[in-house]
Design an enzyme around this catalytic site. Structure first.
Site, short mmCIF file in Angstrom:
data_model
loop_
_atom_site.label_atom_id
_atom_site.label_comp_id
_atom_site.label_asym_id
_atom_site.label_seq_id
_atom_site.Cartn_x
_atom_site.Cartn_y
_atom_site.Cartn_z
N THR A 93 0.85 -1.18 0.00
CA THR A 93 0.00 0.00 0.00
C THR A 93 0.89 1.24 0.00
OG1 THR A 93 -0.08 0.06 2.41
CG2 THR A 93 -1.85 -1.13 1.29
N ALA A 140 3.56 -1.22 4.81
CA ALA A 140 2.93 0.01 5.29
C ALA A 140 3.97 1.12 5.20
CB ALA A 140 2.45 -0.16 6.72
N VAL A 145 7.83 -2.35 7.00
CA VAL A 145 7.88 -0.89 6.92
C VAL A 145 8.44 -0.47 5.56
CG1 VAL A 145 8.79 1.22 7.93
CG2 VAL A 145 8.15 -0.70 9.41
N LYS A 146 7.66 0.30 4.85
CA LYS A 146 8.02 0.74 3.50
C LYS A 146 8.71 2.10 3.59
CE LYS A 146 5.69 0.64 -1.02
NZ LYS A 146 4.35 0.62 -1.64
N VAL A 147 9.95 2.16 3.07
CA VAL A 147 10.81 3.33 3.23
C VAL A 147 11.29 3.81 1.86
CG1 VAL A 147 12.93 4.18 4.30
CG2 VAL A 147 11.58 2.42 5.46
#
Length: 238
Positions: free
Chosen positions: A45, A80, A106-108
């Site tokens: 997402t 996310a 965790v999307k960075v």
């Protein structure tokens, strides 16, 4: 070993063998439909997808992530995305996201402080997805920092008249040669053909809209063949 840990172990083991299918959406109905196919391995997402579904406000966004995790079930990674662009902000936000659910990755973003944040998350055992990747050099940095997933945006690379699939192949060759463990997650997929080409190029994961996934089902000869079978059955059985 608990059931969740067994599911996670099996998911990681299968990832070493088969290309995984993630759905790229915040639409809960689309996620359910993909899950019902029996082929869904995870979800990605981003803030744009959340906004598209009318999800706004910190509490609503966090609840939506938990709802997604509940739909896909144990061992299915859900990316996310942080919205901070500084190291401290990304770390604080990433920790909050990781605490939401065991499925959260965790999307960075691929920026300087993003690489620093990925390295920090690696040190404290928080899984990451390095996003907005457009070059092999960026892919090397993400892998060195310990990213769990790397998201090259092949559709957007195509948009600027470069070759997104060639980028996937180049990164795959480098990762194999150097022994990097980061999974290549082909993103910005527009068509079923992108999925097939990504598989051939060495992607470990593809993340796609529902339309691209269901598009793999379609072929005119399948429709014609089924129509003929049903017509013959009707003739034979009245």
């Amino acid at each position: 070993m608990g059931c969740y840990k067994i599911d996670v172990f099996l998911n990681q083991f299968l990832n070493l063998i088969f290309m995984q299918f993630f759905i790229d959406t915040a639409n809960l109905d689309h996620i359910r439909e993909a899950a019902e196919l029996g082929i869904l391995d995870g979800v990605t997402t981003n803030p744009s997808l959340m906004a598209k579904e009318g999800i706004s406000g910190q509490d609503a966004i966090m609840k939506h992530y938990r709802d997604i995790c509940d739909i896909v079930g144990p061992g299915k990674d859900v990316s996310a995305e942080v919205i901070s662009t500084d190291f401290k902000g990304m770390v604080e936000e990433g920790k909050r996201l990781a605490e939401l659910h065991e499925n959260i990755v965790v999307k960075v973003p691929m920026i300087k402080d993003g690489v620093k944040a990925i390295a920090h998350f690696t040190d404290i055992d928080i899984r990451t997805n390095c996003t907005l990747v457009f070059s092999a050099g960026q892919a090397i940095l993400a892998a060195k920092a310990g990213a769990t997933y790397l998201s090259p945006f092949i559709g957007r690379v195509d948009d600027i008249t470069w070759d997104g699939i060639s980028l996937i192949k180049e990164i795959s060759e480098i990762y194999i040669m150097q022994g990097y463990q980061t999974a290549i997650l082909a993103a910005s997929i527009r068509t079923p053909l992108h999925i097939v080409q990504s598989a051939k190029a060495g992607a470990d994961v593809v993340t796609c809209p529902l339309s691209a996934i269901t598009g793999l089902l379609k072929h005119p000869l399948t429709d014609i063949g089924l129509a003929n079978f049903l017509a013959d059955h009707k003739k034979a059985n009245g």
